[in-house]
Structures are given as C-alpha cells and as structure tokens.
Design a protein around this motif. Structure first.
Motif, PDB file in Angstrom:
ATOM      1  N   VAL A  52      36.140  39.469  48.822  1.00  9.62           N
ATOM      2  CA  VAL A  52      37.341  39.201  49.608  1.00  9.62           C
ATOM      3  C   VAL A  52      37.669  40.420  50.450  1.00  9.62           C
ATOM      4  N   GLN A  53      38.486  40.219  51.458  1.00 13.94           N
ATOM      5  CA  GLN A  53      38.880  41.309  52.346  1.00 13.94           C
ATOM      6  C   GLN A  53      40.180  41.971  51.921  1.00 13.94           C
ATOM      7  N   HIS A  54      41.054  41.210  51.270  1.00 20.92           N
ATOM      8  CA  HIS A  54      42.315  41.781  50.805  1.00 20.92           C
ATOM      9  C   HIS A  54      42.773  41.035  49.564  1.00 20.92           C
ATOM     10  N   ALA A  55      43.686  41.647  48.826  1.00 14.08           N
ATOM     11  CA  ALA A  55      44.111  41.120  47.528  1.00 14.08           C
ATOM     12  C   ALA A  55      44.760  39.752  47.632  1.00 14.08           C
ATOM     13  N   GLY A  56      45.387  39.436  48.774  1.00 15.32           N
ATOM     14  CA  GLY A  56      46.027  38.134  48.924  1.00 15.32           C
ATOM     15  C   GLY A  56      45.065  36.977  48.765  1.00 15.32           C
ATOM     16  N   GLU A  57      43.805  37.200  49.033  1.00 15.37           N
ATOM     17  CA  GLU A  57      42.814  36.132  48.901  1.00 15.37           C
ATOM     18  C   GLU A  57      42.513  35.799  47.448  1.00 15.37           C
ATOM     19  N   VAL A  58      42.830  36.718  46.546  1.00 19.28           N
ATOM     20  CA  VAL A  58      42.537  36.473  45.132  1.00 19.28           C
ATOM     21  C   VAL A  58      43.386  35.327  44.595  1.00 19.28           C
ATOM     22  N   ARG A  71      48.563  29.367  34.827  1.00 17.86           N
ATOM     23  CA  ARG A  71      49.388  30.471  34.335  1.00 17.86           C
ATOM     24  C   ARG A  71      48.577  31.756  34.436  1.00 17.86           C
ATOM     25  N   ILE A  72      49.118  32.746  35.119  1.00 11.02           N
ATOM     26  CA  ILE A  72      48.375  33.954  35.449  1.00 11.02           C
ATOM     27  C   ILE A  72      49.084  35.182  34.878  1.00 11.02           C
ATOM     28  N   ALA A  73      48.320  36.018  34.192  1.00 11.03           N
ATOM     29  CA  ALA A  73      48.819  37.318  33.740  1.00 11.03           C
ATOM     30  C   ALA A  73      47.987  38.371  34.449  1.00 11.03           C
ATOM     31  N   SER A  74      48.629  39.181  35.262  1.00 11.97           N
ATOM     32  CA  SER A  74      47.913  40.183  36.048  1.00 11.97           C
ATOM     33  C   SER A  74      48.248  41.587  35.572  1.00 11.97           C
ATOM     34  N   ALA A  75      47.189  42.370  35.311  1.00 13.13           N
ATOM     35  CA  ALA A  75      47.357  43.755  34.884  1.00 13.13           C
ATOM     36  C   ALA A  75      47.249  44.724  36.052  1.00 13.13           C
ATOM     37  N   THR A  76      47.153  44.209  37.268  1.00 10.15           N
ATOM     38  CA  THR A  76      47.085  45.052  38.451  1.00 10.15           C
ATOM     39  C   THR A  76      48.159  44.633  39.446  1.00 10.15           C
ATOM     40  N   PRO A  77      48.863  45.582  40.036  1.00  8.10           N
ATOM     41  CA  PRO A  77      49.916  45.237  40.998  1.00  8.10           C
ATOM     42  C   PRO A  77      49.370  44.607  42.279  1.00  8.10           C
ATOM     43  N   GLU A  78      48.065  44.639  42.469  1.00  9.16           N
ATOM     44  CA  GLU A  78      47.462  44.070  43.670  1.00  9.16           C
ATOM     45  C   GLU A  78      47.581  42.552  43.716  1.00  9.16           C
ATOM     46  N   VAL A 184      36.730  34.563  26.637  1.00  8.15           N
ATOM     47  CA  VAL A 184      36.963  33.940  27.934  1.00  8.15           C
ATOM     48  C   VAL A 184      35.837  32.973  28.301  1.00  8.15           C
ATOM     49  N   ARG A 185      36.204  31.882  28.937  1.00  8.94           N
ATOM     50  CA  ARG A 185      35.237  30.845  29.312  1.00  8.94           C
ATOM     51  C   ARG A 185      34.482  31.189  30.585  1.00  8.94           C
ATOM     52  N   SER A 186      35.096  31.997  31.435  1.00  7.50           N
ATOM     53  CA  SER A 186      34.418  32.414  32.664  1.00  7.50           C
ATOM     54  C   SER A 186      34.870  33.801  33.052  1.00  7.50           C
ATOM     55  N   LEU A 187      33.986  34.506  33.759  1.00  7.57           N
ATOM     56  CA  LEU A 187      34.313  35.835  34.263  1.00  7.57           C
ATOM     57  C   LEU A 187      33.846  35.917  35.707  1.00  7.57           C
ATOM     58  N   THR A 188      34.764  36.231  36.593  1.00  4.88           N
ATOM     59  CA  THR A 188      34.457  36.336  38.017  1.00  4.88           C
ATOM     60  C   THR A 188      34.759  37.746  38.495  1.00  4.88           C
ATOM     61  N   VAL A 189      33.771  38.391  39.078  1.00  3.87           N
ATOM     62  CA  VAL A 189      33.963  39.710  39.680  1.00  3.87           C
ATOM     63  C   VAL A 189      34.345  39.519  41.140  1.00  3.87           C
ATOM     64  N   VAL A 190      35.445  40.125  41.530  1.00  2.70           N
ATOM     65  CA  VAL A 190      35.912  40.067  42.913  1.00  2.70           C
ATOM     66  C   VAL A 190      35.680  41.430  43.543  1.00  2.70           C
ATOM     67  N   TRP A 191      34.786  41.479  44.521  1.00  4.77           N
ATOM     68  CA  TRP A 191      34.512  42.746  45.193  1.00  4.77           C
ATOM     69  C   TRP A 191      35.664  43.057  46.150  1.00  4.77           C
ATOM     70  N   LEU A 192      36.381  44.117  45.824  1.00  3.95           N
ATOM     71  CA  LEU A 192      37.541  44.509  46.623  1.00  3.95           C
ATOM     72  C   LEU A 192      37.754  46.009  46.471  1.00  3.95           C
ATOM     73  N   SER A 193      37.728  46.727  47.574  1.00  7.65           N
ATOM     74  CA  SER A 193      37.918  48.175  47.524  1.00  7.65           C
ATOM     75  C   SER A 193      39.243  48.515  46.854  1.00  7.65           C
ATOM     76  N   ALA A 194      39.226  49.570  46.074  1.00  9.32           N
ATOM     77  CA  ALA A 194      40.422  49.975  45.343  1.00  9.32           C
ATOM     78  C   ALA A 194      41.405  50.680  46.266  1.00  9.32           C
ATOM     79  N   PRO A 195      42.696  50.487  46.030  1.00 10.35           N
ATOM     80  CA  PRO A 195      43.699  51.214  46.819  1.00 10.35           C
ATOM     81  C   PRO A 195      43.678  52.686  46.464  1.00 10.35           C
TER      82      PRO A 195
END
Length: 211
Positions: A52-58, A71-78, A184-195
């Motif tokens: 993805v190009q930016h976190a909004g696409e996630v 239902r989403i639990a996010s450990a990153t502010p992105e 977990v039933r699935s694991l998806t890696v999202v390539w996104l540069s870190a802030p």
C-alpha cells in the motif's frame, strides 16, 4: 533460615564464575534480494502480502477482505481500530476480535518471520487470540537470517520477544494441513514504510557475558 532459602543459597554459592559467551560468526547467507526471499518464505508458510502507499489503505483492505463490521484491535496509531487497545487492556478481552493490526519491528528473509516484542503488541495476546493478523512491515526493515536477528540490540533488550512465521497451522491429524487450529487463521504482511521515530536495524557486535 528456612529449608528453601538454605537450599537456594547453596545453589547460588556453587555457581561457576561467569564467562564470556563465544563469538558466533555471521555465516554466509544465500544470495538474492531480501524482499524476494522474504516473500517466498512467507508464502511457503501460508502467509500473504500486499503493498500500500499509505496507512489509510489498510482499513480499506480489511473492510474488503474481512467485512465492514469486522472488530479491529490496532496496536499501531497508523491504523484506527474499533476497539481501544492499551497496556491496561485485559488480554482475554481480545478473544472476540476479528482482526489485529500491528507493526513488526523487522522481518527475517530466511524464514519469512516477523519479530515482535511487548512494545509492538501492546497486549501480547493480540498475536494469538484474534482471528486474523495484519502486520505492517517497512521494506527497509529486513535482515538476511536468524543469526542477524539474534545479534540485534532490541532482541536482547526486550522483556518479551517472538518470531511469528505465517498463520497458525498443524498437520498432526492424518497429515492434513489445517490453518488456524491454535492461533490466527491468516496473516497478511502489508508493505508500508515506517513513519519517523520507528527504530531502525541495530546489531550487537560484541558477545554478552552470561549472568
């Protein structure tokens, strides 16, 4: 002195003097692009990846794949979640979460593994109780092999550390591969540069003495 304390005191008194650990060389690793090697290993272990190009696409990806009501639990502010997650969140409360989102500190090309500590997970059960795990990974944060991961300062300093390789899977029953049996039933890696501010690759160059 109680029997227990006396017994432990004798054990401590009998400890040998500490010695420096032997220096383990960095063995030669296979040639090739780290990104390509990581993706090949990740796919082999049942994981998947997107760019993805930016976190909004996630969030858009999550809605498309897991539904708008996930239902989403996010450990990153992105990435904003639907459930507040902080250090006071009871670990068991994540049992009904559909998607967990977390940023990995780094990935290991040799095995397609992702490294997390208590800092990344915020609540460690995020990596095990949720149904699906979405992991943000900076393409620049890849090391060649496990030997490189073990030499990192952050690996040594973490109170809790884990290498996650693909979704949960087992083939114990009649040799049939079942994913999601124990985690977990699935694991998806999202390539996104870190802030800015996310730790960069750090290696420990000298051996550490035993306690």
């Amino acid at each position: 002195m109680a029997d227990r304390e006396a017994f432990l005191a004798r054990i401590r008194a009998a400890q040998p003097a500490p010695e420096a650990l032997p220096e383990v060389p960095l063995f030669e690793t296979p040639a090739g692009d780290l990104h390509a090697r990581f993706v090949a290993a990740l796919n082999l272990m049942g994981g998947r990846e997107i760019t993805v190009q930016h976190a909004g696409e996630v969030r858009a990806f999550i809605a498309e794949r897991f539904g708008c009501e996930a239902r989403i639990a996010s450990a990153t502010p992105e990435v904003e979640g639907t459930r507040t997650l902080d250090a006071n969140t009871p670990p068991a409360s994540l049992e009904d979460i559909d998607v967990g989102v977390v940023r990995a500190r780094f990935g290991v090309a040799e095995t397609g593994s992702l490294w997390f500590s208590e800092s990344e997970y915020v609540v460690n059960s995020l990596g095990y109780l949720v149904q699906h795990l979405v992991v943000l990974l900076d393409p620049a944060q890849l090391v060649a092999g496990l030997q490189d991961a073990y030499r990192r300062d952050d690996f040594r300093a973490a109170r809790y550390a884990v290498l996650v390789t693909g979704p949960s899977a087992t083939a114990d029953i009649e040799g049939v591969l079942i994913q999601g049996a124990q985690g977990v039933r699935s694991l998806t890696v999202v390539w996104l540069s870190a802030p800015l501010g996310v730790p960069v690759v750090s290696q420990r160059d000298t051996p550490v003495s035993t306690p």
